[in-house]
Design an enzyme around this catalytic site. Structure first.
Site, PDB file in Angstrom:
ATOM      1  N   HIS A 161       9.960  14.965  25.863  1.00 54.66           N
ATOM      2  CA  HIS A 161      10.311  13.729  26.556  1.00 54.66           C
ATOM      3  C   HIS A 161       9.575  12.566  25.906  1.00 54.66           C
ATOM      4  O   HIS A 161       8.368  12.643  25.663  1.00 54.66           O
ATOM      5  CB  HIS A 161       9.916  13.798  28.030  1.00 54.66           C
ATOM      6  CG  HIS A 161      10.532  14.933  28.769  1.00 54.66           C
ATOM      7  ND1 HIS A 161      10.047  15.402  29.973  1.00 54.66           N
ATOM      8  CD2 HIS A 161      11.609  15.727  28.481  1.00 54.66           C
ATOM      9  CE1 HIS A 161      10.786  16.405  30.399  1.00 54.66           C
ATOM     10  NE2 HIS A 161      11.741  16.626  29.506  1.00 54.66           N
ATOM     11  N   TYR A 181      -3.044  13.657  32.162  1.00 52.44           N
ATOM     12  CA  TYR A 181      -2.649  12.558  31.294  1.00 52.44           C
ATOM     13  C   TYR A 181      -2.703  11.230  32.039  1.00 52.44           C
ATOM     14  O   TYR A 181      -2.301  11.102  33.187  1.00 52.44           O
ATOM     15  CB  TYR A 181      -1.277  12.797  30.652  1.00 52.44           C
ATOM     16  CG  TYR A 181      -0.157  13.237  31.547  1.00 52.44           C
ATOM     17  CD1 TYR A 181       0.769  12.316  32.030  1.00 52.44           C
ATOM     18  CD2 TYR A 181       0.013  14.582  31.874  1.00 52.44           C
ATOM     19  CE1 TYR A 181       1.826  12.724  32.830  1.00 52.44           C
ATOM     20  CE2 TYR A 181       1.063  14.996  32.681  1.00 52.44           C
ATOM     21  CZ  TYR A 181       1.968  14.054  33.154  1.00 52.44           C
ATOM     22  OH  TYR A 181       3.006  14.463  33.951  1.00 52.44           O
TER      23      TYR A 181
END
Length: 473
Positions: free
Chosen positions: A73, A136
């Protein structure tokens, strides 16, 4: 799980521009281990030089089974990925428009490594140990209106060598159906908003940058910069820069009650709104300023560090705008003088008078240099495209300074007319008997371009540009 303890904090470039692999110091003893997962001051210092990307959200992905594989992605934001526990195989594919489209980088990540993933680079992770968790940081909030790009995990062109074959791992049906590289729509660059698109500089910017989906040219009727709804008028995180070419420039009208209000609205209130948006969304703000921020009493050329000392309302509003823009972390204030471009201006007026047999009186006690909009537009492209330090730059034509009287005579000469037809007068004489308000003019409008040239911003020769301008007028 094996962790590489004792590494120094360092960064490693990859074959994908902007994709940076980091080694993280991990300190361990009998109790376990500790690390500074994200340390802004250290990681943005010159030794590591990670972008100061301004994260706004922290996400954690937990995978209990070996082989869990997440699709490739590419998101419209920057991402800093590190492992909390366990180990993953990462694959990154550049899905941005440009020469590096399709470039692939792979690496294993454990708690002693991390990676900075720039906007538009596809990322995928395969779990190599049970009970793996990775975290993240991202610098935007998820939005259904954002632009995403995807790539099939099994794409033959990328040819990623997965440690665990894809036929043996857990993959979502959606990730299996993503397109091959040949069918991927690349992630476009971040948008650039250009205000004042119908002005002389706006038209030069359109000529310089061209027509692209990622460049938006706007006018006051299309986007009111003083509107209280400006903050929500666009999805500003999709933009990388704002070029403010809009301004109120009627220096004499600014001395009237109505003009004063309009000048402050356009040159200060609107600029403050753009500065607020640029700061909140991490955008670069390029602002075009003026020699009128100085009073013109200095005997030498004005540098970028000279104290502001405007005379009239127009100059005061431009000085206020400069001060506001300089509060934006990524800002460029380009000060210019005596602008000439596609539209009504002094050069065209003098050429017209010469051709119609009219002998003008022109002031001879104001000195400066002509600056052509094509050079300003080119300077703006350079500060946006190159690694130019933020700050204030004088963008003005090069060559010997001249008075308006000198320039008028030069226009007559280059147009094939007798320059002696131009008569020089003082500013006071020229405006004597004026019935409407007249703004005070700086007598010295010469700007020092030394710092501008030193950073590689190109500047044209004023006389050469004048010749070319008249040849194509």
């Amino acid at each position: 799980m094996s962790i590489d303890f004792g590494k120094a904090l360092s960064a490693r470039e990859t074959n994908i521009p902007g994709l940076i692999l980091l080694d993280l110091p991990v300190h361990g003893d009998s109790r376990g281990w500790f690390k500074e997962n994200w340390q802004r001051e250290k990681m943005t210092a010159s030794a590591v030089d990670l972008p100061d990307f301004g994260p706004v959200q922290n996400n954690i992905s937990f995978n209990d089974a070996v082989g869990t594989t997440r699709g490739i992605h590419a998101e419209p934001w920057d991402k800093y990925v590190s492992v909390a526990t366990g180990r993953i195989f990462g694959a990154w594919v550049d899905l941005r428009e440009g020469d590096s489209f399709g470039a692939v980088f792979t690496a294993e990540l454990d708690p002693s490594t991390a990676i900075f993933v720039p906007r538009g680079v596809g990322n995928s992770y395969q779990t190599l140990e049970a009970d793996t968790a990775y975290t993240y940081l991202v610098n935007d909030h998820w939005s259904p209106d954002a632009t995403y790009t995807f790539l099939n995990l099994a794409d033959e062109t990328a040819a990623i060598e997965w440690p665990i074959p894809l036929a043996q791992v857990e993959i979502s049906a959606k990730d299996k159906d993503h397109p091959r590289l040949a069918d991927v729509v690349p992630m476009p660059p971040k948008k650039i908003l250009v205000t004042g698109a119908n002005g002389q500089l706006g038209r030069a910017l359109r000529e310089e940058f061209g027509e692209h989906p990622w460049i938006e040219y706007t006018t006051r009727s299309e986007l009111d910069l003083t509107s209280p709804d400006l903050d929500t008028a666009r999805r500003w995180r999709d933009y990388g820069a704002i070029v403010n070419a809009a301004a109120y420039t009627k220096v004499d009208a600014a001395e009237t009650p109505e003009g004063r209000t309009e000048a402050w609205a356009a040159n200060v209130t609107a600029v403050a709104a753009l500065a607020r948006i640029a700061t909140a969304n991490g955008l670069t703000l390029v602002h075009v300023s003026s020699d009128y921020v100085f009073d013109g009493t200095k005997s030498e050329a004005y540098g970028t560090d000279d104290a502001l000392s405007p005379l009239g309302v127009y100059g005061q509003t431009k000085a206020a705008g400069d001060a506001i823009v300089r509060t934006v972390p990524r800002h460029f204030v380009l000060r210019t003088s005596w602008v000439i471009g596609d539209g009504n201006n002094f050069v065209r007026t003098m050429a017209s008078l010469a051709g119609r047999g009219i002998d003008p009186r022109v002031v001879d006690d104001q000195v400066g240099r002509l600056t052509f909009t094509s050079d300003i537009a080119r300077a703006i492209r350079v500060v946006l495209d190159e690694d130019v330090p933020v700050g204030v730059y004088n963008v003005t034509g090069q060559g010997e300074p001249a008075s308006w009287f000198d320039i008028a005579r030069r226009v007559f000469e280059l147009s094939g007319h007798d320059p002696a037809r131009v008569t020089g007068v003082s500013t006071d004489e020229y405006f004597a008997g004026a019935t409407a308000p007249v703004a005070p003019r700086p007598r010295n409008s010469v700007l020092d371009p030394t710092g501008t040239i030193a950073v590689g911003i190109p500047l044209g020769d004023a006389d050469a540009r004048l010749r070319d301008y008249l040849d194509h007028a």
